[in-house]
Write a protein that holds these residues in place. Structure first.
Motif, PDB file in Angstrom:
ATOM      1  N   ASP A  22      18.202  42.207  59.857  1.00  0.00           N
ATOM      2  CA  ASP A  22      17.149  41.352  60.442  1.00  0.00           C
ATOM      3  C   ASP A  22      17.305  39.898  60.001  1.00  0.00           C
ATOM      4  OD1 ASP A  22      16.629  42.436  57.917  1.00  0.00           O
ATOM      5  OD2 ASP A  22      14.495  41.967  58.054  1.00  0.00           O
ATOM      6  N   LYS A  23      18.072  39.655  58.952  1.00  0.00           N
ATOM      7  CA  LYS A  23      18.365  38.276  58.500  1.00  0.00           C
ATOM      8  C   LYS A  23      19.844  37.977  58.707  1.00  0.00           C
ATOM      9  CE  LYS A  23      14.275  37.114  57.109  1.00  0.00           C
ATOM     10  NZ  LYS A  23      13.526  36.158  57.921  1.00  0.00           N
ATOM     11  N   ARG A  24      20.449  38.709  59.624  1.00  0.00           N
ATOM     12  CA  ARG A  24      21.874  38.559  59.949  1.00  0.00           C
ATOM     13  C   ARG A  24      22.735  38.652  58.687  1.00  0.00           C
ATOM     14  NH1 ARG A  24      19.561  39.779  63.767  1.00  0.00           N
ATOM     15  NH2 ARG A  24      19.503  38.765  65.811  1.00  0.00           N
ATOM     16  N   ALA A  63      25.636  35.825  57.792  1.00  0.00           N
ATOM     17  CA  ALA A  63      25.318  34.476  58.314  1.00  0.00           C
ATOM     18  C   ALA A  63      25.233  33.445  57.201  1.00  0.00           C
ATOM     19  CB  ALA A  63      24.026  34.523  59.113  1.00  0.00           C
ATOM     20  N   GLY A  65      24.477  31.854  53.249  1.00  0.00           N
ATOM     21  CA  GLY A  65      23.393  31.880  52.278  1.00  0.00           C
ATOM     22  C   GLY A  65      22.055  31.998  53.004  1.00  0.00           C
ATOM     23  N   ASP A  66      21.093  32.634  52.345  1.00  0.00           N
ATOM     24  CA  ASP A  66      19.761  32.781  52.943  1.00  0.00           C
ATOM     25  C   ASP A  66      19.058  31.427  52.917  1.00  0.00           C
ATOM     26  OD1 ASP A  66      16.999  33.230  53.393  1.00  0.00           O
ATOM     27  OD2 ASP A  66      17.290  35.358  52.948  1.00  0.00           O
ATOM     28  N   LEU A  67      19.003  30.805  54.096  1.00  0.00           N
ATOM     29  CA  LEU A  67      18.458  29.447  54.167  1.00  0.00           C
ATOM     30  C   LEU A  67      16.981  29.426  53.793  1.00  0.00           C
ATOM     31  CD1 LEU A  67      20.286  28.291  57.428  1.00  0.00           C
ATOM     32  CD2 LEU A  67      20.741  27.543  55.099  1.00  0.00           C
ATOM     33  N   GLY A 111      28.489  30.520  54.517  1.00  0.00           N
ATOM     34  CA  GLY A 111      28.905  31.248  53.310  1.00  0.00           C
ATOM     35  C   GLY A 111      29.488  32.612  53.645  1.00  0.00           C
TER      36      GLY A 111
HETATM   37  C1  BCO Z   1      24.354  28.326  50.944  1.00  0.00           C
HETATM   38  C2  BCO Z   1      25.827  28.442  51.221  1.00  0.00           C
HETATM   39  C3  BCO Z   1      26.278  27.791  52.481  1.00  0.00           C
HETATM   40  C4  BCO Z   1      25.672  28.427  53.686  1.00  0.00           C
HETATM   41  O1  BCO Z   1      25.892  29.586  53.924  1.00  0.00           O
HETATM   42  S1  BCO Z   1      24.722  27.465  54.682  1.00  0.00           S
HETATM   43  C5  BCO Z   1      24.128  28.645  55.901  1.00  0.00           C
HETATM   44  C6  BCO Z   1      25.043  28.705  57.036  1.00  0.00           C
HETATM   45  N1  BCO Z   1      24.514  29.616  57.996  1.00  0.00           N
HETATM   46  C7  BCO Z   1      23.855  29.207  59.081  1.00  0.00           C
HETATM   47  O2  BCO Z   1      23.646  28.043  59.327  1.00  0.00           O
HETATM   48  C8  BCO Z   1      23.406  30.332  60.001  1.00  0.00           C
HETATM   49  C9  BCO Z   1      22.065  30.072  60.608  1.00  0.00           C
HETATM   50  N2  BCO Z   1      21.820  31.117  61.573  1.00  0.00           N
HETATM   51  C10 BCO Z   1      22.204  31.032  62.845  1.00  0.00           C
HETATM   52  O3  BCO Z   1      22.838  30.085  63.281  1.00  0.00           O
HETATM   53  C11 BCO Z   1      21.820  32.163  63.743  1.00  0.00           C
HETATM   54  O4  BCO Z   1      20.703  32.803  63.164  1.00  0.00           O
HETATM   55  C12 BCO Z   1      22.956  33.211  63.940  1.00  0.00           C
HETATM   56  C13 BCO Z   1      23.537  33.694  62.626  1.00  0.00           C
HETATM   57  C14 BCO Z   1      24.072  32.587  64.817  1.00  0.00           C
HETATM   58  C15 BCO Z   1      22.413  34.459  64.671  1.00  0.00           C
HETATM   59  O5  BCO Z   1      21.770  34.071  65.855  1.00  0.00           O
HETATM   60  P1  BCO Z   1      20.871  35.145  66.618  1.00  0.00           P
HETATM   61  O6  BCO Z   1      21.626  36.428  66.730  1.00  0.00           O
HETATM   62  O7  BCO Z   1      20.411  34.490  67.876  1.00  0.00           O
HETATM   63  O8  BCO Z   1      19.660  35.461  65.656  1.00  0.00           O
HETATM   64  P2  BCO Z   1      18.462  34.522  65.181  1.00  0.00           P
HETATM   65  O9  BCO Z   1      18.875  33.093  65.061  1.00  0.00           O
HETATM   66  O10 BCO Z   1      17.268  34.830  65.993  1.00  0.00           O
HETATM   67  O11 BCO Z   1      18.279  35.087  63.695  1.00  0.00           O
HETATM   68  C16 BCO Z   1      17.741  36.363  63.463  1.00  0.00           C
HETATM   69  C17 BCO Z   1      16.959  36.277  62.178  1.00  0.00           C
HETATM   70  O12 BCO Z   1      17.887  36.046  61.122  1.00  0.00           O
HETATM   71  C18 BCO Z   1      17.497  34.890  60.386  1.00  0.00           C
HETATM   72  N3  BCO Z   1      18.688  34.222  59.857  1.00  0.00           N
HETATM   73  C19 BCO Z   1      19.864  34.023  60.468  1.00  0.00           C
HETATM   74  N4  BCO Z   1      20.691  33.375  59.658  1.00  0.00           N
HETATM   75  C20 BCO Z   1      20.025  33.186  58.506  1.00  0.00           C
HETATM   76  C21 BCO Z   1      20.355  32.582  57.270  1.00  0.00           C
HETATM   77  N5  BCO Z   1      21.579  32.073  57.035  1.00  0.00           N
HETATM   78  N6  BCO Z   1      19.418  32.554  56.317  1.00  0.00           N
HETATM   79  C22 BCO Z   1      18.210  33.089  56.506  1.00  0.00           C
HETATM   80  N7  BCO Z   1      17.842  33.674  57.652  1.00  0.00           N
HETATM   81  C23 BCO Z   1      18.741  33.709  58.625  1.00  0.00           C
HETATM   82  C24 BCO Z   1      16.759  34.031  61.402  1.00  0.00           C
HETATM   83  O13 BCO Z   1      15.937  33.082  60.759  1.00  0.00           O
HETATM   84  C25 BCO Z   1      15.990  35.113  62.133  1.00  0.00           C
HETATM   85  O14 BCO Z   1      14.890  35.519  61.336  1.00  0.00           O
HETATM   86  P3  BCO Z   1      13.449  35.769  61.985  1.00  0.00           P
HETATM   87  O15 BCO Z   1      13.650  36.889  62.948  1.00  0.00           O
HETATM   88  O16 BCO Z   1      13.067  34.497  62.652  1.00  0.00           O
HETATM   89  O17 BCO Z   1      12.588  36.133  60.817  1.00  0.00           O
END
Ligand code: BCO
Length: 253
Positions: A22-24, A63, A65-67, A111
């Motif tokens: 649910d948090k990918r 996806a 780190g947990d943002l 991450g």
């Molecule tokens: C800290 C070290 C460096 C890093 O990792 S920075 C983080 C890099 N990651 C990101 O920017 C990913 C952000 N997420 C996205 O772009 C999209 O959610 C993603 C992964 C393409 C999936 O898209 P969809 O399948 O359309 O799903 P969605 O956006 O509706 O997300 C479903 C639920 O998952 C959650 N989620 C996804 N990626 C997350 C993350 N990285 N941290 C915390 N929560 C995250 C999102 O908020 C959503 O939650 P909810 O259903 O609204 O409660």
């Protein structure tokens, strides 16, 4: 629901599954704890011959780190604590003296791509999306991912992945040498097992000896480079550009 699952099968493959569909399958502190413990256990357990890391469900490998959780970290000091802890976990995964596979069952970004890069091999579902999107959040790879990527890939391909922050198809990622095998989603586990057969036919001592040759390559200089990458990311983390980008994501803009 447990945030991760670990099991060892009869052939000695340890399967670590991030269980937050649910948090990918984003990585929070509990998942970090699980990875840390599992890597340590696999390294000392003689019956454990290989480690496979995957994500639960068919949407995401990880996806990143947990943002939601990590956005509470505002200063570079707070960021450095978290980034360097995960960097140390990925360094121990990189150096684990057993073969490691990232079984990319879906989105593998941020991450998540750093986690996959720390593994020896990457097998991807044909439906995955792969990318170092950190640049779009105003930060760099903060878990040592760029340093590892540059060790493992051709310079221009690695820099293109990092400096464009684009999302690649698995086929493209295979073409540039990031992914080793692309398979249909329903065949992912079967193909991963087949991929590991020749490795499992060798003794753990032989596999470990080869990994040690690689680890020697990643000497102190490499470790220093990895941690200075982490320090630079902590600095960028503190800036408004990063916090605004994450605010926008969390508010669904
Ligand atoms: C800290 C070290 C460096 C890093 O990792 S920075 C983080 C890099 N990651 C990101 O920017 C990913 C952000 N997420 C996205 O772009 C999209 O959610 C993603 C992964 C393409 C999936 O898209 P969809 O399948 O359309 O799903 P969605 O956006 O509706 O997300 C479903 C639920 O998952 C959650 N989620 C996804 N990626 C997350 C993350 N990285 N941290 C915390 N929560 C995250 C999102 O908020 C959503 O939650 P909810 O259903 O609204 O409660």
């Amino acid at each position: 629901m447990e945030k991760y699952a670990v099991r060892m099968d009869a052939s000695g493959i340890v399967w670590f599954t991030i269980n937050r569909p649910d948090k990918r399958n984003a990585i929070d502190y509990d998942v970090m704890d699980g990875l840390e413990k599992t890597i340590e256990e696999v390294s000392i357990n003689n019956n454990a011959k290989a480690l496979v890391i995957t994500g639960s469900g068919d949407q995401a490998f990880c996806a990143g780190g947990d943002l939601g959780v990590f956005h509470d970290l505002r200063s570079k000091f707070q960021a450095y604590d978290m980034l360097s802890r995960m960097g140390a976990i990925l360094y121990s995964l990189l150096c684990l003296p057993k073969p490691t596979i990232a079984l990319i069952n879906g989105t593998c970004i941020g991450g998540g791509a750093e986690l996959a890069t720390a593994c020896d091999f990457r097998i991807s579902s044909s439906t995955s999306k792969i990318g170092f999107v950190q640049g779009k959040l105003g930060i760099t790879t903060g878990w040592g991912g760029a340093t590892m990527l540059l060790e493992k890939m051709k310079y221009d391909h690695a820099m293109e992945m990092l400096m464009t922050a684009t999302i690649l198809t698995p086929e493209k990622a295979k073409q540039i040498g990031y992914v080793h095998k692309v398979v249909e989603p329903e065949k992912l586990f079967e193909e991963c097992n087949s991929y590991l057969v020749p490795y499992l036919s060798l003794s753990t001592q032989v596999l470990s000896a080869y990994k040690m040759v690689a680890v020697r390559k990643w000497d102190v200089t490499f470790k220093e480079r990895m941690f200075s990458e982490i320090e630079r990311c902590s600095y960028l983390w503190e800036l408004d550009e990063h916090h605004h980008a994450v605010d926008a994501f969390l508010q669904g803009k």
